[in-house]
Every structure is written in structure tokens, then in C-alpha cells.
Design an enzyme around this catalytic site. Structure first.
Site, PDB file in Angstrom:
ATOM      1  CE  LYS A 171      14.611  17.320  21.561  1.00 22.64           C
ATOM      2  NZ  LYS A 171      13.435  18.163  21.745  1.00 22.64           N
ATOM      3  N   GLY A 224       6.136  33.984  11.351  1.00 22.77           N
ATOM      4  CA  GLY A 224       5.887  32.576  11.047  1.00 22.77           C
ATOM      5  C   GLY A 224       4.392  32.393  10.883  1.00 22.77           C
TER       6      GLY A 224
END
Ligand code: NAD
Length: 372
Positions: free
Chosen positions: A80, A180
Site C-alpha cells: 500500500k 450504504g
């Protein structure tokens, strides 16, 4: 902060600090584990309060990618990157091309992608400097928006959960609460509608939830009400850390299966609370691996059918997780971690990479929207 101790504690292979004051670049790339292949993971841009916070975030997120790639059966490792800065004000071509040159310098050990705070446009700037980038647009051979593939993985994952709990795969007539109404949730609702499920949808933006509800003939629910509705499945598709001391006691469902990252606020405590309430939990990084499967497909020349086919494999992955949890009498999250450990252990001899995963839970971007 004792940097080497921190890196050692989480077992990272390499951490690279990238600095270029002419363009204002301050970035950290963390390569957690490359036993299975090059480390792939997004580049997050965030207004970190300090360097220490940025480092902790990149260490935590890169390790999460090792798990996701391994459980998904990909020949990739975990990595990452974070760029310290305001994504609304500080994104320039010079900044991202400079970042791209740092990625290029790693010679393919790390492959970058978009994440919170970055988009396809910035990845195209990165691509001017390196081929080690994914998540570029369909128009130039990339995989584009990963959310349809993520949603398919969540849908088949839900079916695996239904099989475990109800004895068959069908979601017809099942009452499903979707939290969501964003990219993943809207595609997921499309699959659920076709299947004949009864859908309840919420979002902090009422208009978004109502739009999805209208499209799939679902019921609209206010955000704080979603936890208490008696139903079969709760599908968190919004933010991390939402399985916690406040929400779990309210749940009246048999299954939690959704696309959000880092759903358990504390992996051990909140997993146990779900077990005590006899709720089956689909480990988030397994059920939502479709997005990673999608970008990983770019590395071999992107073909949507192949990415979708691979995402369907999440059904079998979850079946394996549940079978292991049953036979070993361990939690589903421990079972997923164990499958990862076994796969990586076979290649590298590393015995235990998952200790302390609980600290993955919702901080920073995960409380808003996480990465892929
Ligand atoms: P998105 O931003 O399109 O949708 C998230 C939605 O959640 C937004 O509409 C937002 O308003 C809503 N929301 C935020 N807080 C809420 C709350 N408290 N209650 C109800 N709604 C709330 O994001 P997305 O791409 O659909 O991703 C959703 C989740 O899935 C994130 O956690 C993300 O990290 C994870 N994920 C996404 C992908 C992908 O392919 N997009 C892949 C893996 C994981």
C-alpha cells in the site's frame, strides 16, 4: 516512534519513504509480504495529522492487502502507499508523476492503484512514469470501476452464507438490509432484485438511498434504524468499524455479509459478540475481494468475463472458510486468517502473520470509505 520496531512487529518486508520538496511529495510505500507475488495495493491520499499516523496507516493497510490477495487465491502480495496531503487541493500531475518514478524504482516489487483520495486520472499520470500501476480506465486497457465485480463477489458470498445457515443458496424472499447506497451497494441490489430478495436500503444521503430503492423496488430505511430491523441478512456496504458494542446488540439477523472493509471494530471482541448472538459473519476481506480480483486481472490483459468468473469463486472460498470454522470450532474470521497463513506458510515458511489483526478496524479513511 521506533520505526524498525513497528515494521518488525507487523512483519513488513520493506518500507520506502519518498520525498520531493519541489513538487511537495511526501509518500510512504509499505511492502508487507511478497511470498505469493508482487505487492499490489492502492495509493491513498489523506490529510494525515502527522508522519506517525501516515506510517501506521500504511503499515496496517498493506498487511490487510496480503490477506485479501492470499484468501482470493491471487499470486500477489500485500502493499500500500500513502501520500500525505489534501486530495481536494494538492493533486497535481507533477506530484503523481514523481510518485510514479518512485514506484518505477521498485522494479515491480510494488504495483500501485487508486484508493481513497485518488482516482483513475491520477493513476494515468502515474502510468506516464511506470507500468507498475493498475486501476486505469477501460479506454486505455485498464479494468475501470471495480465495484460491479466486488458486488458480484458479495452476492455469491451471501449465497454461500445462506447455504451455511438455511441449507440452500437461494436468496428468494429473504429479507436483506443493505447499508450504504454507493457503488458496491447499488450493483449488489441489482443482483438481489433479480434473485427475488426483499431489500431494505439506507444511506446517510437520503436521495441516494431513495434512488437505489426506487430502481430495485426496495424499502427505504433511515440510517440509524437499519440495525434493529428483523431480517435474514445485514449487508454493510458503507463504512468500517460498524460492527461494534452499540450496533451488534441491536442486530436481529442471522448473517452479516457485506462489501465494506474492516467491519469489525475489534476483530476479537466483536467477532465473539456475533458468535454469542448466533450470527454468521462472512469475513470482510474474503467476501469483498472482487475489487482486488478485478485490478489483478489487468496484469494479464483485462477481460471482464474472466474477472467476473474469478469473483464467483468467492462462493467456494467462503464455503471453505465456514467448513474450517465448523470442524476446528473456531470463528469464521480465525478460519479465514488460518487459510491465509497456511497458503503463505507453504511458500515462505512464515508461520504466523495474522497476530494482532484486530487493530485493522475502522480508523481514518475506513470510517468514511475504505480502499478496495
Ligand atoms: P461509495 O462511496 O460509492 O458508497 C458508500 C456509501 O455509504 C455512500 O453513499 C455513503 O453516503 C454511504 N454511507 C456512509 N456512511 C454511512 C452510514 N453511516 N450509513 C449509511 N450509509 C453511509 O463506496 P463503495 O465503492 O460502494 O464502497 C463501499 C464499501 O466497500 C467501502 O467500505 C469500501 O472500502 C468497500 N469496498 C469497495 C470496493 C469497490 O470495488 N468499490 C471493493 C472492496 C471494498
Amino acid at each position: 516512534m521506533k520505526i524498525f520496531d513497528e515494521v518488525d512487529r507487523k512483519d513488513h518486508e520493506q518500507v520506502i519513504f519518498c520525498n520531493d520538496k519541489r513538487v511537495g511529495l511526501k509518500a510512504i510505500i509499505a511492502i508487507h509480504n511478497t511470498s505469493l507475488g508482487p505487492a499490489l495495493g492502492g495509493c491513498r491520499m489523506w490529510t494525515y495529522a502527522g508522519d506517525e499516523e501516515a506510517l501506521r496507516d500504511v503499515l496496517r493497510l498493506s498487511r490487510g492487502m496480503t490477506y485479501k490477495a492470499a484468501i482470493a487465491g491471487l499470486n500477489l502480495g500485500g502493499g500500500k502507499a500513502v501520500i500525505v496531503g489534501d486530495p481536494n487541493r494538492e493533486k497535481t500531475e507533477a506530484l503523481f508523476r514523481t510518485y510514479g518514478r518512485f514506484v518505477e524504482g521498485l522494479g515491480g516489487r510494488y504495483i500501485t492503484a487508486e484508493d481513497v483520495g485518488t482516482t483513475v486520472r491520477e493513476m494515468e499520470w502515474v502510468r506516464m512514469e511506470t507500468k507498475y500501476v493498475t486501476g486505469i480506465s477501460r479506454a486505455i486497457g485498464g479494468s475501470g470501476d471495480p465495484s460491479p465485480v466486488t458486488a458480484l463477489g458479495v452476492f455469491v458470498g451471501m449465497k454461500a452464507c445462506a447455504r451455511e445457515v438455511f441449507g440452500n443458496d437461494s436468496l428468494r424472499g429473504k429479507k436483506i438490509l443493505v447499508q450504504g447506497a454507493g457503488n458496491v451497494a447499488s450493483h449488489l441490489c441489482g443482483h438481489l432484485k433479480k434473485e427475488g430478495a426483499r431489500i431494505y436500503v439506507t444511506d446517510i444521503y437520503e436521495h441516494k438511498a431513495k434512488k437505489v430503492a426506487k430502481a430495485v423496488k426496495a424499502a427505504f430505511v433511515m440510517p440509524e434504524k437499519i440495525y434493529g430491523i428483523p431480517a435474514d441478512i445485514f449487508a454493510p456496504c458503507a463504512l468500517g468499524g460498524i460492527l461494534n458494542n452499540d450496533t451488534i446488540p441491536k442486530l436481529k439477523v442471522k448473517i452479516v455479509a457485506g462489501g465494506a472493509n474492516n467491519q469489525l471494530l475489534d476483530e476479537n471482541t466483536h467477532m465473539q459478540m456475533l458468535i454469542d448472538r448466533k450470527i454468521l459473519y462472512a469475513p470482510d476481506y474474503a467476501i469483498n475481494a472482487g475489487g482486488l480480483i478485478n485490478v489483478a486481472n489487468e496484469l494479464e490483459g483485462y477481460r471482464e468475463e474472466r474477472a467476473l468468473k474469478q469473483a464467483e469463486g468467492i462462493y467456494d472460498i467462503l464455503r471453505a472458510v465456514f467448513a474450517l470454522a465448523r470442524t476446528e470450532k473456531i470463528s469464521t474470521s480465525q478460519a479465514a486468517n488460518r487459510l491465509v497463513e497456511e497458503r503463505i506458510g507453504k511458500i515462505s515458511g512464515i508461520k504466523q502473520i495474522y497476530a494482532g489483526r484486530s487493530e485493522f478496524a475502522g480508523r481514518l479513511g475506513e470510517r468514511t470509505q475504505g480502499g478496495r
